[in-house]
Motif scaffolding. Structure first.
Motif: not given
Lengths: 95, 493
Positions: A39-45, B309-319, B378-383
């Motif tokens: 969820e914390q990804l939402n903080e990122v602009n 933010y690398a680890l949370p982004a990873y747990y979207i992209v990798a799965p 999720y996915y687009l935000q992570a990328q």
């Protein structure tokens, strides 16, 4: 965002994984823990940021559109649980 | 006679060349060592002693006739993720039961072409998903290291836990491994071995069971920096069969070893100082900085603002990528099939039985984040975040930094069946907090042992480099190795 047990069952079906009622209940908790973490990804602009499509700046390699491999049907079916005359055998899908 | 398994690859190479030993003797010593140790450590899933001796015999013939390759007669262990022709290849999963590929992965084919000898297939987390080697269908691997005065079994890290344990316990001269979020570097750090994840595109992914295709890279785990350089040189290649394999000739990494560090600028990122990190790791990091400074490098403080933010982004992209890659395991083409009342029921039962808990969890997350209505959130935000993570590194390299020094892991090896981690999957994921950024940005990263903690367990430092600049990592890691010394697990097995 969080998921409820009916969403978990729907996703399991999309992923073609059979789940029991107990499995689904357990997974609901675990999936919500993970979704809470991301969820914390939402903080990122991310205004004006393109989504990554390639981690290394390179053009997709191309090769001539010619057949350069093949005639390996026996190799391809060799590891199938059931095969017959170079076909994969599956349960009946059309009545 | 001294124990042949004590020789590094570089030492064995000299002795083989000088005809002081034969490849058959060397291979025999490893086969014996595996026989004595594997029941205790569970590092190998399958051993191939007959094939190994046959390959060793051929190596001896080539050594005798002066046609030796770069790895002639060197016995290696291969992670179960690499496709090996006619030999068990299951990614340590039940769903690939009985799978024996009719092809050879490019990386292993490169090793055999250079004369290496295969000892067998190494244990790992199922489909490389895990940080403790406990998700393997074949059971956990035990770390050859134990805390001083303790008999408690520790994990070797993961997913390349079998590779790291086998190298640390001298059950192979070196091993292949793969790294999607830290799976080479974290187990290397936990076992006092050296592991390098090269730049994305350096080693061909062809014939390696796919987990997350935009992150997966093969690399070696070895006893020291020089051996890692020797192995990577042979593993890496330009391969037409992998469209992401980069058209850059493979340099001689060994030649970077021993070069002075004068003129090199090493960045120290403030974001890698995380809450709850043991004092000892902070101390080790400072020690590493001092060693590099003493060797002539200049040290600069840097910022990589999107690190957290690398680890949370990873747990979207990798799965997400895994859910797509693992869709192929359907009970039709290979491996396990569990019959059902119709084809969908067959798929669902096969996958429910064949995949372990962690793999199912990741497929579920991936399926969810890619499903209609959630893709953008999720996915687009992570990328997009992934691009920002990469940009952070680019900015730092653009400012003249040659390599970045960080801790390799936030702790030393932990116990098998750790209750905290079993209860909360995110706790296990946090093991990769320092390594995962590197995969997200496609960069090379090396873990090198730098000391022991108060309990006598190894701790590692990580160096992160510019794309395709593995040479600087070997050069710098070697300086740390020279200063820290090498660490061997006291034998209890």
């Amino acid at each position: 965002m969080s998921v409820d047990i009916s969403t978990v069952k729907r996703v399991a079906h999309l992923a073609r994984i059979a789940v029991s009622e107990d499995d689904a209940a357990r997974m609901t908790g675990q999936l919500n823990t993970i979704l809470g973490f991301v969820e914390q990804l939402n903080e990122v602009n991310v205004d004006g940021v393109e989504p990554m499509t390639s981690v290394t700046p390179m053009a997709m390699k191309k090769r001539p559109d010619v057949v350069d491999d093949g005639k390996k049907a026996a190799d391809i079916v060799a590891n199938a649980p059931i095969h017959e005359e170079n076909f994969f055998v599956v349960p009946k899908v059309v009545e | 006679m001294t124990d042949l398994t004590a020789l590094t690859i570089a030492e064995a190479r000299e002795q083989l060349k000088a005809k002081a030993i034969t490849a058959t003797e060397l291979t025999g010593a490893y086969i014996q060592a595996i026989e004595n140790a594997n029941d205790a450590l569970n590092a190998y899933i399958v051993t191939t002693p007959e094939k190994a001796l046959e390959m060793a015999k051929a190596s001896d013939a080539r050594l005798a006739s002066g046609n030796a390759g770069a790895l002639e007669g060197i016995p290696l262990g291969i992670k179960d993720l690499f496709g090996t022709e006619g030999i068990h290849t299951q990614a340590a999963s039940h769903i690939l039961d009985g799978f024996k590929p009719h092809y050879e992965s490019t990386v292993t084919a490169n090793l055999w072409a250079d004369g290496a000898v295969m000892l067998g297939k190494l244990n790992m987390d199922e489909f490389a998903m895990g940080s403790s080697n406990e998700t393997s269908y074949y059971g956990p691997v035990k770390n050859p290291w134990r805390a001083k005065g303790s008999n408690a079994d520790l994990v070797p890290g993961g997913s390349s836990g079998g590779s790291a344990a086998a190298v640390a316990a001298r059950l192979c001269a070196g091993a292949t491994a793969t790294d999607t979020g830290g799976s080479i570097r974290q187990p290397a750090a936990f076992t006092g071995t050296v592991g390098i994840k090269p730049t994305y595109g350096r080693c061909s992914r062809w014939g390696i069971v796919a987990f997350a295709s935009s992150l997966d890279q093969a690399g070696p785990i070895a006893r020291d920096v020089r051996d890692a350089a020797i192995l990577l040189k042979s593993m890496a290649s330009v391969d037409a069969k992998d469209t992401t394999s980069v058209d850059i000739a493979v340099p001689d990494y060994e030649s970077a070893i021993g070069k002075p560090l004068a003129g090199l600028k090493i960045g120290i990122p403030k974001e890698y100082r995380v809450d709850g990190m043991p004092e000892e790791i902070e101390k080790l990091w400072q020690q590493g900085i001092a060693w590099l400074k003493d060797a002539g490098a200049s040290i600069v403080d840097i910022s990589l603002p999107h690190t957290k933010y690398a680890l949370p982004a990873y747990y979207i992209v990798a799965p997400a990528e895994a859910s797509s890659n693992l869709a192929r395991y359907d009970g039709v083409r290979y491996g396990l099939r569990v019959p059902g009342k119709d084809i969908v029921d067959m798929y669902e039962r096969t996958r429910a039985t064949g995949f372990g808990e962690e793999v199912k969890r990741r497929i579920m997350i991936g399926t969810y984040v890619l499903s209609a209505g959630y893709y953008d959130a999720y996915y687009l935000q992570a990328q997009k975040v992934r691009n920002l993570i990469k940009k952070d590194f680019e900015n730092v390299f653009h400012a003249g930094v040659d390599a970045i020094l960080t801790p390799a892991t936030p702790s030393a090896a932990f116990g098998i069946a750790d209750q905290d981690m079993a209860a909360d999957p995110v706790k296990m994921y946090l093991n990769d907090i320092f390594t995962v950024t590197v995969n997200m940005a496609g960069l090379p990263g090396i873990a090198v042992p730098a000391g022991l903690d108060a309990r006598g367990l190894p701790l590692g430092l990580q160096l992160i480099g510019r794309p395709f600049d593995e040479g600087t990592l070997f050069q710098t890691a070697y300086v740390i190795e020279q200063a820290a010394g090498k660490f061997n697990a006291p034998k209890w097995w």
